[in-house]
Design a protein around this motif. Structure first.
Motif, mmCIF file in Angstrom:
data_model
loop_
_atom_site.group_PDB
_atom_site.id
_atom_site.type_symbol
_atom_site.label_atom_id
_atom_site.label_comp_id
_atom_site.label_asym_id
_atom_site.label_seq_id
_atom_site.Cartn_x
_atom_site.Cartn_y
_atom_site.Cartn_z
ATOM 1 N N GLY A 1 -10.595 37.585 3.143
ATOM 2 C CA GLY A 1 -10.321 38.242 1.866
ATOM 3 C C GLY A 1 -9.805 37.283 0.811
ATOM 4 N N GLN A 2 -10.400 37.369 -0.369
ATOM 5 C CA GLN A 2 -10.035 36.487 -1.477
ATOM 6 C C GLN A 2 -8.587 36.666 -1.919
ATOM 7 O OE1 GLN A 2 -11.663 33.944 -3.071
ATOM 8 N NE2 GLN A 2 -13.243 34.118 -1.514
ATOM 9 N N ASP A 3 -7.995 37.838 -1.677
ATOM 10 C CA ASP A 3 -6.595 38.062 -2.050
ATOM 11 C C ASP A 3 -5.672 37.050 -1.377
ATOM 12 O OD1 ASP A 3 -7.438 40.196 -3.532
ATOM 13 O OD2 ASP A 3 -6.586 41.731 -2.221
ATOM 14 N N LEU A 4 -6.058 36.574 -0.207
ATOM 15 C CA LEU A 4 -5.207 35.631 0.520
ATOM 16 C C LEU A 4 -5.097 34.280 -0.182
ATOM 17 C CD1 LEU A 4 -6.079 36.387 4.232
ATOM 18 C CD2 LEU A 4 -3.911 36.796 3.059
ATOM 19 N N LEU A 5 -6.025 33.960 -1.067
ATOM 20 C CA LEU A 5 -5.933 32.689 -1.784
ATOM 21 C C LEU A 5 -4.635 32.628 -2.591
ATOM 22 C CD1 LEU A 5 -7.279 29.985 -2.355
ATOM 23 C CD2 LEU A 5 -8.419 31.065 -4.308
ATOM 24 N N GLY A 6 -4.239 33.740 -3.165
ATOM 25 C CA GLY A 6 -3.003 33.804 -3.941
ATOM 26 C C GLY A 6 -1.772 34.078 -3.111
ATOM 27 N N GLN A 7 -1.936 34.219 -1.799
ATOM 28 C CA GLN A 7 -0.811 34.518 -0.912
ATOM 29 C C GLN A 7 -0.673 33.484 0.202
ATOM 30 O OE1 GLN A 7 -2.381 38.401 0.153
ATOM 31 N NE2 GLN A 7 -0.771 39.374 -1.048
ATOM 32 N N SER A 8 -1.288 32.341 0.006
ATOM 33 C CA SER A 8 -1.246 31.316 1.050
ATOM 34 C C SER A 8 -0.883 29.968 0.448
ATOM 35 C CB SER A 8 -2.589 31.238 1.786
ATOM 36 O OG SER A 8 -3.628 30.882 0.901
ATOM 37 N N ALA A 9 -0.481 29.063 1.328
ATOM 38 C CA ALA A 9 -0.107 27.713 0.898
ATOM 39 C C ALA A 9 -0.662 26.709 1.892
ATOM 40 C CB ALA A 9 1.413 27.591 0.804
ATOM 41 N N ASN A 10 -0.930 25.515 1.382
ATOM 42 C CA ASN A 10 -1.396 24.420 2.224
ATOM 43 C C ASN A 10 -0.301 23.373 2.346
ATOM 44 O OD1 ASN A 10 -3.985 25.457 2.647
ATOM 45 N ND2 ASN A 10 -4.755 24.557 0.771
ATOM 46 N N CYS A 11 -0.170 22.829 3.539
ATOM 47 C CA CYS A 11 0.798 21.767 3.809
ATOM 48 C C CYS A 11 0.007 20.488 4.071
ATOM 49 C CB CYS A 11 1.654 22.135 5.026
ATOM 50 S SG CYS A 11 2.969 20.958 5.369
ATOM 51 N N VAL A 12 0.265 19.475 3.252
ATOM 52 C CA VAL A 12 -0.425 18.204 3.414
ATOM 53 C C VAL A 12 0.596 17.087 3.596
ATOM 54 C CG1 VAL A 12 -2.461 18.935 2.110
ATOM 55 C CG2 VAL A 12 -0.600 17.787 0.938
ATOM 56 N N VAL A 13 0.194 16.072 4.338
ATOM 57 C CA VAL A 13 1.056 14.912 4.592
ATOM 58 C C VAL A 13 0.615 13.784 3.676
ATOM 59 C CG1 VAL A 13 1.821 13.240 6.321
ATOM 60 C CG2 VAL A 13 1.419 15.625 6.985
ATOM 61 N N VAL A 14 1.606 13.174 3.005
ATOM 62 C CA VAL A 14 1.332 12.062 2.103
ATOM 63 C C VAL A 14 2.079 10.817 2.568
ATOM 64 C CG1 VAL A 14 0.877 13.547 0.104
ATOM 65 C CG2 VAL A 14 3.203 12.684 0.506
ATOM 66 N N ALA A 15 1.549 9.665 2.170
ATOM 67 C CA ALA A 15 2.174 8.372 2.463
ATOM 68 C C ALA A 15 2.531 7.726 1.131
ATOM 69 C CB ALA A 15 1.220 7.488 3.253
ATOM 70 N N ALA A 16 3.826 7.497 0.930
ATOM 71 C CA ALA A 16 4.308 6.883 -0.307
ATOM 72 C C ALA A 16 4.688 5.438 -0.015
ATOM 73 C CB ALA A 16 5.516 7.654 -0.827
ATOM 74 N N LYS A 17 4.168 4.504 -0.846
ATOM 75 C CA LYS A 17 4.415 3.081 -0.604
ATOM 76 C C LYS A 17 5.169 2.463 -1.768
ATOM 77 C CE LYS A 17 0.288 2.764 2.174
ATOM 78 N NZ LYS A 17 -1.008 2.168 2.395
ATOM 79 N N ARG A 18 6.127 1.618 -1.393
ATOM 80 C CA ARG A 18 6.874 0.848 -2.383
ATOM 81 C C ARG A 18 7.474 -0.358 -1.693
ATOM 82 N NH1 ARG A 18 9.482 2.139 -7.457
ATOM 83 N NH2 ARG A 18 10.887 0.425 -7.914
ATOM 84 N N GLY A 19 7.187 -1.531 -2.222
ATOM 85 C CA GLY A 19 7.773 -2.758 -1.703
ATOM 86 C C GLY A 19 7.520 -3.000 -0.230
ATOM 87 N N GLY A 20 6.361 -2.691 0.262
ATOM 88 C CA GLY A 20 6.025 -2.927 1.663
ATOM 89 C C GLY A 20 6.480 -1.831 2.606
ATOM 90 N N ALA A 21 7.275 -0.876 2.123
ATOM 91 C CA ALA A 21 7.747 0.234 2.967
ATOM 92 C C ALA A 21 6.893 1.471 2.706
ATOM 93 C CB ALA A 21 9.202 0.539 2.672
#
Length: 184
Positions: free
Chosen positions: A61-81
Protein backbone atom coordinates in the motif's frame (compact mmCIF):
# COMPACT_ATOMS: atom_id res chain seq x y z
CA UNK A 1 -3.22 -8.20 17.00
CA UNK A 2 -3.78 -5.87 14.05
CA UNK A 3 -0.90 -3.45 13.35
CA UNK A 4 -1.62 0.27 13.93
CA UNK A 5 -0.52 1.03 10.34
CA UNK A 6 -0.56 -0.97 7.13
CA UNK A 7 -2.60 -4.01 6.12
CA UNK A 8 -0.92 -6.31 8.64
CA UNK A 9 -3.46 -8.47 10.47
CA UNK A 10 -0.86 -10.27 12.53
CA UNK A 11 1.45 -8.00 14.50
CA UNK A 12 3.37 -9.41 17.47
CA UNK A 13 5.06 -7.42 20.24
CA UNK A 14 8.79 -7.73 19.44
CA UNK A 15 9.64 -8.98 22.98
CA UNK A 16 7.41 -11.99 22.24
CA UNK A 17 9.23 -12.98 19.04
CA UNK A 18 12.93 -12.35 19.68
CA UNK A 19 13.83 -15.50 17.70
CA UNK A 20 12.55 -13.74 14.53
CA UNK A 21 15.12 -10.97 14.98
CA UNK A 22 18.87 -10.90 14.34
CA UNK A 23 20.89 -11.01 17.60
CA UNK A 24 21.74 -7.27 17.90
CA UNK A 25 18.10 -6.28 17.34
CA UNK A 26 16.81 -8.99 19.70
CA UNK A 27 19.30 -7.80 22.35
CA UNK A 28 18.17 -4.17 21.91
CA UNK A 29 14.51 -5.15 22.29
CA UNK A 30 15.18 -7.44 25.27
CA UNK A 31 17.26 -4.76 27.00
CA UNK A 32 14.98 -1.85 26.12
CA UNK A 33 15.00 0.83 28.83
CA UNK A 34 13.23 3.73 27.10
CA UNK A 35 10.21 5.64 28.40
CA UNK A 36 7.85 3.68 26.16
CA UNK A 37 7.33 -0.02 26.93
CA UNK A 38 9.16 -2.49 24.65
CA UNK A 39 5.86 -4.14 23.73
CA UNK A 40 5.06 -1.02 21.67
CA UNK A 41 7.71 -2.28 19.23
CA UNK A 42 5.76 -4.61 16.95
CA UNK A 43 7.01 -7.21 14.48
CA UNK A 44 5.15 -8.02 11.26
CA UNK A 45 6.20 -10.82 8.94
CA UNK A 46 6.70 -9.67 5.36
CA UNK A 47 7.99 -11.10 2.10
CA UNK A 48 11.80 -10.70 1.90
CA UNK A 49 11.65 -10.56 -1.90
CA UNK A 50 9.94 -7.16 -1.68
CA UNK A 51 11.81 -5.60 1.24
CA UNK A 52 13.02 -2.56 -0.71
CA UNK A 53 10.82 0.51 -0.31
CA UNK A 54 9.44 0.77 -3.86
CA UNK A 55 8.42 -2.87 -4.13
CA UNK A 56 7.21 -2.94 -0.53
CA UNK A 57 4.77 -0.03 -0.86
CA UNK A 58 3.62 -1.24 -4.28
CA UNK A 59 2.60 -4.51 -2.65
CA UNK A 60 1.44 -3.45 0.83
CA UNK A 61 0.00 0.00 0.00
CA UNK A 62 1.22 3.43 -1.03
CA UNK A 63 0.06 4.89 2.31
CA UNK A 64 3.04 3.18 3.93
CA UNK A 65 5.45 5.44 2.04
CA UNK A 66 4.42 8.28 4.35
CA UNK A 67 4.51 6.04 7.43
CA UNK A 68 7.89 4.40 7.02
CA UNK A 69 11.55 5.30 7.39
CA UNK A 70 14.80 4.01 5.98
CA UNK A 71 17.95 3.50 8.02
CA UNK A 72 21.20 3.88 6.11
CA UNK A 73 24.81 3.60 7.25
CA UNK A 74 27.23 6.35 6.26
CA UNK A 75 31.01 6.68 6.49
CA UNK A 76 32.32 10.13 7.41
CA UNK A 77 36.00 10.86 6.73
CA UNK A 78 38.24 13.56 8.12
CA UNK A 79 42.00 13.60 8.51
CA UNK A 80 42.46 9.90 7.83
CA UNK A 81 39.82 8.87 10.40
CA UNK A 82 36.49 7.30 9.45
CA UNK A 83 33.37 7.56 11.60
CA UNK A 84 30.39 5.32 10.89
CA UNK A 85 26.91 6.56 11.68
CA UNK A 86 23.33 5.62 10.90
CA UNK A 87 20.72 7.97 9.48
CA UNK A 88 16.96 7.50 9.81
CA UNK A 89 14.86 9.46 7.33
CA UNK A 90 11.32 9.20 5.97
CA UNK A 91 11.16 6.66 3.13
CA UNK A 92 9.80 9.31 0.79
CA UNK A 93 13.03 11.32 1.21
CA UNK A 94 16.72 10.69 1.02
CA UNK A 95 19.61 11.48 3.35
CA UNK A 96 21.38 14.82 2.81
CA UNK A 97 24.78 13.15 2.95
CA UNK A 98 26.81 16.03 1.50
CA UNK A 99 25.04 18.72 3.52
CA UNK A 100 23.41 17.97 6.88
CA UNK A 101 25.36 14.78 7.62
CA UNK A 102 28.74 16.16 6.60
CA UNK A 103 28.25 19.35 8.64
CA UNK A 104 26.92 17.55 11.71
CA UNK A 105 29.72 14.97 11.80
CA UNK A 106 32.38 17.58 10.96
CA UNK A 107 33.59 15.49 8.06
CA UNK A 108 35.45 16.44 4.93
CA UNK A 109 33.67 13.73 2.95
CA UNK A 110 30.66 11.49 3.67
CA UNK A 111 29.43 8.59 1.59
CA UNK A 112 27.20 5.60 2.05
CA UNK A 113 29.16 2.85 3.78
CA UNK A 114 30.03 -0.13 1.60
CA UNK A 115 27.38 -2.84 1.84
CA UNK A 116 29.74 -5.48 3.22
CA UNK A 117 30.98 -3.06 5.92
CA UNK A 118 27.43 -2.10 6.95
CA UNK A 119 26.32 -5.74 7.10
CA UNK A 120 29.40 -6.99 8.96
CA UNK A 121 29.45 -4.25 11.59
CA UNK A 122 25.70 -4.11 12.28
CA UNK A 123 25.07 -7.86 12.19
CA UNK A 124 22.04 -7.11 10.03
CA UNK A 125 21.05 -7.94 6.48
CA UNK A 126 21.40 -5.40 3.69
CA UNK A 127 17.94 -4.04 2.94
CA UNK A 128 16.80 -4.63 6.51
CA UNK A 129 19.14 -2.43 8.57
CA UNK A 130 17.25 -0.87 11.46
CA UNK A 131 18.13 1.73 14.10
CA UNK A 132 17.51 -0.76 16.92
CA UNK A 133 20.65 -2.68 17.86
CA UNK A 134 23.26 -0.52 16.15
CA UNK A 135 26.86 -0.90 17.36
CA UNK A 136 27.75 0.91 20.60
CA UNK A 137 29.02 4.43 20.09
CA UNK A 138 27.53 4.97 16.64
CA UNK A 139 25.72 8.28 16.16
CA UNK A 140 22.10 7.79 15.07
CA UNK A 141 20.99 10.87 13.15
CA UNK A 142 17.20 11.14 12.89
CA UNK A 143 15.13 13.52 10.84
CA UNK A 144 12.58 15.06 13.29
CA UNK A 145 9.77 14.17 10.88
CA UNK A 146 10.35 10.50 11.79
CA UNK A 147 10.24 11.18 15.54
CA UNK A 148 6.95 13.07 15.06
CA UNK A 149 5.19 10.21 13.23
CA UNK A 150 2.56 8.43 15.36
CA UNK A 151 3.89 5.07 14.10
CA UNK A 152 6.84 4.27 11.86
CA UNK A 153 7.56 1.12 9.86
CA UNK A 154 11.31 0.30 9.67
CA UNK A 155 13.45 -2.71 8.87
CA UNK A 156 13.79 -5.52 11.39
CA UNK A 157 17.47 -6.30 10.84
CA UNK A 158 16.50 -8.89 8.21
CA UNK A 159 14.90 -8.55 4.81
CA UNK A 160 12.03 -10.69 6.14
CA UNK A 161 9.82 -8.75 8.50
CA UNK A 162 9.45 -5.15 9.60
CA UNK A 163 9.17 -3.35 12.91
CA UNK A 164 6.48 -0.80 13.72
CA UNK A 165 6.90 1.57 16.66
CA UNK A 166 5.89 5.07 17.75
CA UNK A 167 8.17 7.64 16.11
CA UNK A 168 9.22 9.12 19.47
CA UNK A 169 10.67 5.75 20.47
CA UNK A 170 13.48 6.14 17.93
CA UNK A 171 14.60 9.41 19.53
CA UNK A 172 15.21 7.40 22.75
CA UNK A 173 17.70 5.00 21.14
CA UNK A 174 21.38 5.15 22.16
CA UNK A 175 23.28 7.81 20.23
CA UNK A 176 20.09 9.35 18.80
CA UNK A 177 20.20 12.98 17.70
CA UNK A 178 17.42 14.86 15.92
CA UNK A 179 18.88 16.73 12.94
CA UNK A 180 16.73 19.31 11.12
CA UNK A 181 17.08 19.02 7.36
CA UNK A 182 18.55 15.50 7.45
CA UNK A 183 16.15 14.38 4.73
CA UNK A 184 15.87 15.93 1.30
Amino acid sequence: MHAPIGPFDHAVPAPDCLAELVPPVADAVAGWAGDLPADQILYVDTDPAIADTGAFVAHYGQDLLGQSANCVVVAAKRGGATTLAACLVPSAGRVDVNGAVRRHLGARKVSFAPMDTAVELTGMEYGGITPLGLPDGWPLLIDPVVADMPYVLVGSGRRRGKLIAPGKLFAQLPGAELIEGLAL
